[in-house]
Design a protein around this motif. Structure first.
Motif, PDB file in Angstrom:
ATOM      1  N   GLY A 158      17.163 125.765 210.179  1.00  0.00           N
ATOM      2  CA  GLY A 158      16.722 124.445 209.739  1.00  0.00           C
ATOM      3  C   GLY A 158      17.897 123.547 209.433  1.00  0.00           C
ATOM      4  O   GLY A 158      19.054 123.983 209.479  1.00  0.00           O
ATOM      5  N   PRO A 159      17.652 122.283 209.098  1.00  0.00           N
ATOM      6  CA  PRO A 159      18.738 121.344 208.818  1.00  0.00           C
ATOM      7  C   PRO A 159      19.400 121.651 207.478  1.00  0.00           C
ATOM      8  O   PRO A 159      18.762 122.176 206.567  1.00  0.00           O
ATOM      9  CB  PRO A 159      18.035 119.992 208.786  1.00  0.00           C
ATOM     10  N   PRO A 160      20.687 121.313 207.333  1.00  0.00           N
ATOM     11  CA  PRO A 160      21.354 121.482 206.046  1.00  0.00           C
ATOM     12  C   PRO A 160      20.702 120.627 204.974  1.00  0.00           C
ATOM     13  O   PRO A 160      20.085 119.595 205.259  1.00  0.00           O
ATOM     14  CB  PRO A 160      22.790 121.018 206.320  1.00  0.00           C
ATOM     15  N   ALA A 161      20.832 121.051 203.707  1.00  0.00           N
ATOM     16  CA  ALA A 161      20.300 120.298 202.576  1.00  0.00           C
ATOM     17  C   ALA A 161      21.377 119.394 202.015  1.00  0.00           C
ATOM     18  O   ALA A 161      22.572 119.565 202.270  1.00  0.00           O
ATOM     19  CB  ALA A 161      19.806 121.257 201.501  1.00  0.00           C
ATOM     20  N   SER A 162      20.961 118.425 201.233  1.00  0.00           N
ATOM     21  CA  SER A 162      21.892 117.566 200.527  1.00  0.00           C
ATOM     22  C   SER A 162      22.442 118.313 199.327  1.00  0.00           C
ATOM     23  O   SER A 162      21.688 118.901 198.551  1.00  0.00           O
ATOM     24  CB  SER A 162      21.197 116.288 200.056  1.00  0.00           C
ATOM     25  N   ALA A 163      23.773 118.285 199.165  1.00  0.00           N
ATOM     26  CA  ALA A 163      24.381 118.971 198.020  1.00  0.00           C
ATOM     27  C   ALA A 163      23.879 118.393 196.713  1.00  0.00           C
ATOM     28  O   ALA A 163      23.699 119.106 195.733  1.00  0.00           O
ATOM     29  CB  ALA A 163      25.901 118.869 198.096  1.00  0.00           C
ATOM     30  N   ASP A 164      23.632 117.093 196.659  1.00  0.00           N
ATOM     31  CA  ASP A 164      23.193 116.444 195.428  1.00  0.00           C
ATOM     32  C   ASP A 164      21.801 116.887 195.010  1.00  0.00           C
ATOM     33  O   ASP A 164      21.416 116.735 193.859  1.00  0.00           O
ATOM     34  CB  ASP A 164      23.218 114.922 195.584  1.00  0.00           C
ATOM     35  N   ALA A 165      21.038 117.431 195.967  1.00  0.00           N
ATOM     36  CA  ALA A 165      19.654 117.813 195.661  1.00  0.00           C
ATOM     37  C   ALA A 165      19.564 119.194 195.033  1.00  0.00           C
ATOM     38  O   ALA A 165      18.498 119.616 194.623  1.00  0.00           O
ATOM     39  CB  ALA A 165      18.812 117.772 196.943  1.00  0.00           C
ATOM     40  N   ILE A 166      20.686 119.921 194.947  1.00  0.00           N
ATOM     41  CA  ILE A 166      20.673 121.287 194.447  1.00  0.00           C
ATOM     42  C   ILE A 166      21.634 121.376 193.268  1.00  0.00           C
ATOM     43  O   ILE A 166      22.837 121.513 193.447  1.00  0.00           O
ATOM     44  CB  ILE A 166      21.075 122.290 195.554  1.00  0.00           C
ATOM     45  N   PRO A 167      21.132 121.264 192.037  1.00  0.00           N
ATOM     46  CA  PRO A 167      22.030 121.291 190.871  1.00  0.00           C
ATOM     47  C   PRO A 167      22.640 122.673 190.665  1.00  0.00           C
ATOM     48  O   PRO A 167      22.119 123.679 191.109  1.00  0.00           O
ATOM     49  CB  PRO A 167      21.104 120.924 189.716  1.00  0.00           C
ATOM     50  N   HIS A 168      23.763 122.688 189.972  1.00  0.00           N
ATOM     51  CA  HIS A 168      24.408 123.954 189.655  1.00  0.00           C
ATOM     52  C   HIS A 168      25.182 123.804 188.352  1.00  0.00           C
ATOM     53  O   HIS A 168      25.441 122.699 187.890  1.00  0.00           O
ATOM     54  CB  HIS A 168      25.348 124.396 190.779  1.00  0.00           C
ATOM     55  N   ALA A 169      25.520 124.941 187.752  1.00  0.00           N
ATOM     56  CA  ALA A 169      26.304 124.943 186.518  1.00  0.00           C
ATOM     57  C   ALA A 169      27.452 125.923 186.659  1.00  0.00           C
ATOM     58  O   ALA A 169      27.381 126.873 187.439  1.00  0.00           O
ATOM     59  CB  ALA A 169      25.421 125.347 185.335  1.00  0.00           C
ATOM     60  N   GLY A 170      28.530 125.708 185.943  1.00  0.00           N
ATOM     61  CA  GLY A 170      29.675 126.597 185.993  1.00  0.00           C
ATOM     62  C   GLY A 170      29.504 127.770 185.045  1.00  0.00           C
ATOM     63  O   GLY A 170      28.567 127.816 184.246  1.00  0.00           O
ATOM     64  N   PRO A 171      30.415 128.740 185.121  1.00  0.00           N
ATOM     65  CA  PRO A 171      30.326 129.905 184.228  1.00  0.00           C
ATOM     66  C   PRO A 171      30.564 129.508 182.780  1.00  0.00           C
ATOM     67  O   PRO A 171      31.327 128.587 182.481  1.00  0.00           O
ATOM     68  CB  PRO A 171      31.440 130.823 184.741  1.00  0.00           C
ATOM     69  N   ALA A 172      29.903 130.183 181.872  1.00  0.00           N
ATOM     70  CA  ALA A 172      30.035 129.895 180.452  1.00  0.00           C
ATOM     71  C   ALA A 172      31.341 130.470 179.914  1.00  0.00           C
ATOM     72  O   ALA A 172      31.863 131.458 180.415  1.00  0.00           O
ATOM     73  CB  ALA A 172      28.856 130.483 179.690  1.00  0.00           C
ATOM     74  N   ALA A 173      31.875 129.830 178.850  1.00  0.00           N
ATOM     75  CA  ALA A 173      33.097 130.323 178.216  1.00  0.00           C
ATOM     76  C   ALA A 173      32.848 131.637 177.498  1.00  0.00           C
ATOM     77  O   ALA A 173      33.755 132.450 177.331  1.00  0.00           O
ATOM     78  CB  ALA A 173      33.637 129.270 177.248  1.00  0.00           C
ATOM     79  N   GLU A 174      31.610 131.862 177.067  1.00  0.00           N
ATOM     80  CA  GLU A 174      31.209 133.105 176.424  1.00  0.00           C
ATOM     81  C   GLU A 174      29.998 133.647 177.159  1.00  0.00           C
ATOM     82  O   GLU A 174      29.064 132.904 177.468  1.00  0.00           O
ATOM     83  CB  GLU A 174      30.856 132.860 174.956  1.00  0.00           C
ATOM     84  N   LEU A 175      30.022 134.938 177.469  1.00  0.00           N
ATOM     85  CA  LEU A 175      28.887 135.577 178.123  1.00  0.00           C
ATOM     86  C   LEU A 175      27.922 136.066 177.053  1.00  0.00           C
ATOM     87  O   LEU A 175      28.271 136.953 176.264  1.00  0.00           O
ATOM     88  CB  LEU A 175      29.365 136.745 178.987  1.00  0.00           C
ATOM     89  N   VAL A 176      26.729 135.469 176.999  1.00  0.00           N
ATOM     90  CA  VAL A 176      25.702 135.888 176.048  1.00  0.00           C
ATOM     91  C   VAL A 176      24.670 136.725 176.808  1.00  0.00           C
ATOM     92  O   VAL A 176      24.107 136.270 177.801  1.00  0.00           O
ATOM     93  CB  VAL A 176      25.030 134.683 175.380  1.00  0.00           C
ATOM     94  N   LEU A 177      24.437 137.939 176.334  1.00  0.00           N
ATOM     95  CA  LEU A 177      23.529 138.860 177.006  1.00  0.00           C
ATOM     96  C   LEU A 177      22.375 139.236 176.075  1.00  0.00           C
ATOM     97  O   LEU A 177      22.484 140.178 175.276  1.00  0.00           O
ATOM     98  CB  LEU A 177      24.285 140.125 177.449  1.00  0.00           C
TER      99      LEU A 177
END
Length: 297
Positions: A158-177
């Motif tokens: 299929g066609p590529p998606a728009s990068a702006d349409a797919i949000p993302h977040a970076g890794p946290a400074a502290e890993l909470v489990l």
């Protein structure tokens, strides 16, 4: 070999083929395997127009470089890293057109641990038990990549998606489990359980796709000896004799004899996949934590 293929120029520390894994085979001693940061794997596939089940490449810390034998749309997600096409900068987290014969490089991770490279049509390695995932514990699936490895690519879907349409977040400074206690919490003293809930832990450099190992205070045991071997789920917090919790990830053994003090639900495991050695770790009994930890995309 079809012209729709890639060849590995630089394999990096550990680059392997991953998809959504092979669930349902624990009774055969086969863990699920699959992408450790599943949201990042899914996002990479959506960016190039693939179904989320298509196979990607998962890198570890140092990235990798591949030469495309045909013009292909690619995307790199997960751990942030410099992306280059024939040495020229290209965007991370967005569809990129790579000409035939060009080298795509995902450089060393600048934030996080594992990057995901998706190619239009997916990596078409031979499936084993319904999955193309590399399982480091059982040895199923393709071998980890080495320089010169050639992998076929599938037909674009299929066609590529728009990068702006797919949000993302970076890794946290502290890993909470966050974890659900048990089934063997009674193998630890009240002081040991308090240590788990309040102790200062960090990610060990000995972590891998099998488990995230921790460094920090030891959990005090209430019982000596070990259990008869019993089933181990994804996300189990197993405590070996050194008293330091190990979080079982996707290539974990399906049985084990060390007590499991708790189980971390799957939705928090993507964050663990991106926690670099030395990252602070905090364990929280479920009900005392408000939501999933941030994960990479």
């Amino acid at each position: 070999m079809t012209d729709r293929a890639l060849s590995v120029v630089r394999a990096g520390a550990l680059t392997c083929v991953q998809d959504l894994g092979r669930p349902g085979h624990a009774h055969l001693g086969v863990p699920r395997s699959g992408a450790l940061d599943e949201p990042a794997h899914r996002r990479a596939n959506r960016l190039v127009g693939n179904p989320v089940s298509a196979a990607t490449l998962e890198t570890t810390l140092t990235g990798c470089a591949v030469r495309l034998r045909t013009a292909t749309t690619v995307a790199v997600t997960g751990a942030a890293c410099p992306v280059r096409v024939d040495g020229r900068p290209a965007p991370w987290g967005a569809p990129v057109h790579v000409p035939a014969g060009a080298v795509l490089e995902a450089g060393p991770a600048t934030h996080g641990v594992r990057s995901y490279l998706a190619f239009a049509g997916g990596v078409a390695a031979e499936p084993v038990l319904g999955s193309r995932a590399t399982d480091l514990l059982s040895g199923l699936g393709p071998d980890p990549l080495t320089d010169g490895t050639v992998l076929p690519l599938g037909t674009p879907d299929g066609p590529p998606a728009s990068a702006d349409a797919i949000p993302h977040a970076g890794p946290a400074a502290e890993l909470v489990l966050p974890f659900r206690p048990g089934p063997r919490a009674d193998w630890f003293t009240a002081a040991g359980l308090r240590t788990l809930a309040t102790g200062r832990f960090r990610v060990s450099a000995a972590s891998n796709r099998i488990g995230l190992r921790t460094e920090g205070p030891s959990l005090e045991r209430a019982r000596e000896g070990e259990l008869p071997s019993e089933g181990m789920p994804l996300g189990a917090l197993q405590v070996p004799p050194d008293g330091l919790p190990v979080l079982f990830l996707h290539d974990h053994p399906t049985t084990g004899g060390y007590p499991v003090v708790g189980v971390v639900p799957e939705r928090w495991l993507a964050a663990a996949a991106q926690a670099a050695p030395g990252t602070p770790v905090r364990f929280a009994t479920l009900g005392r934590h408000r939501g999933p930890a941030a994960h990479s995309g």
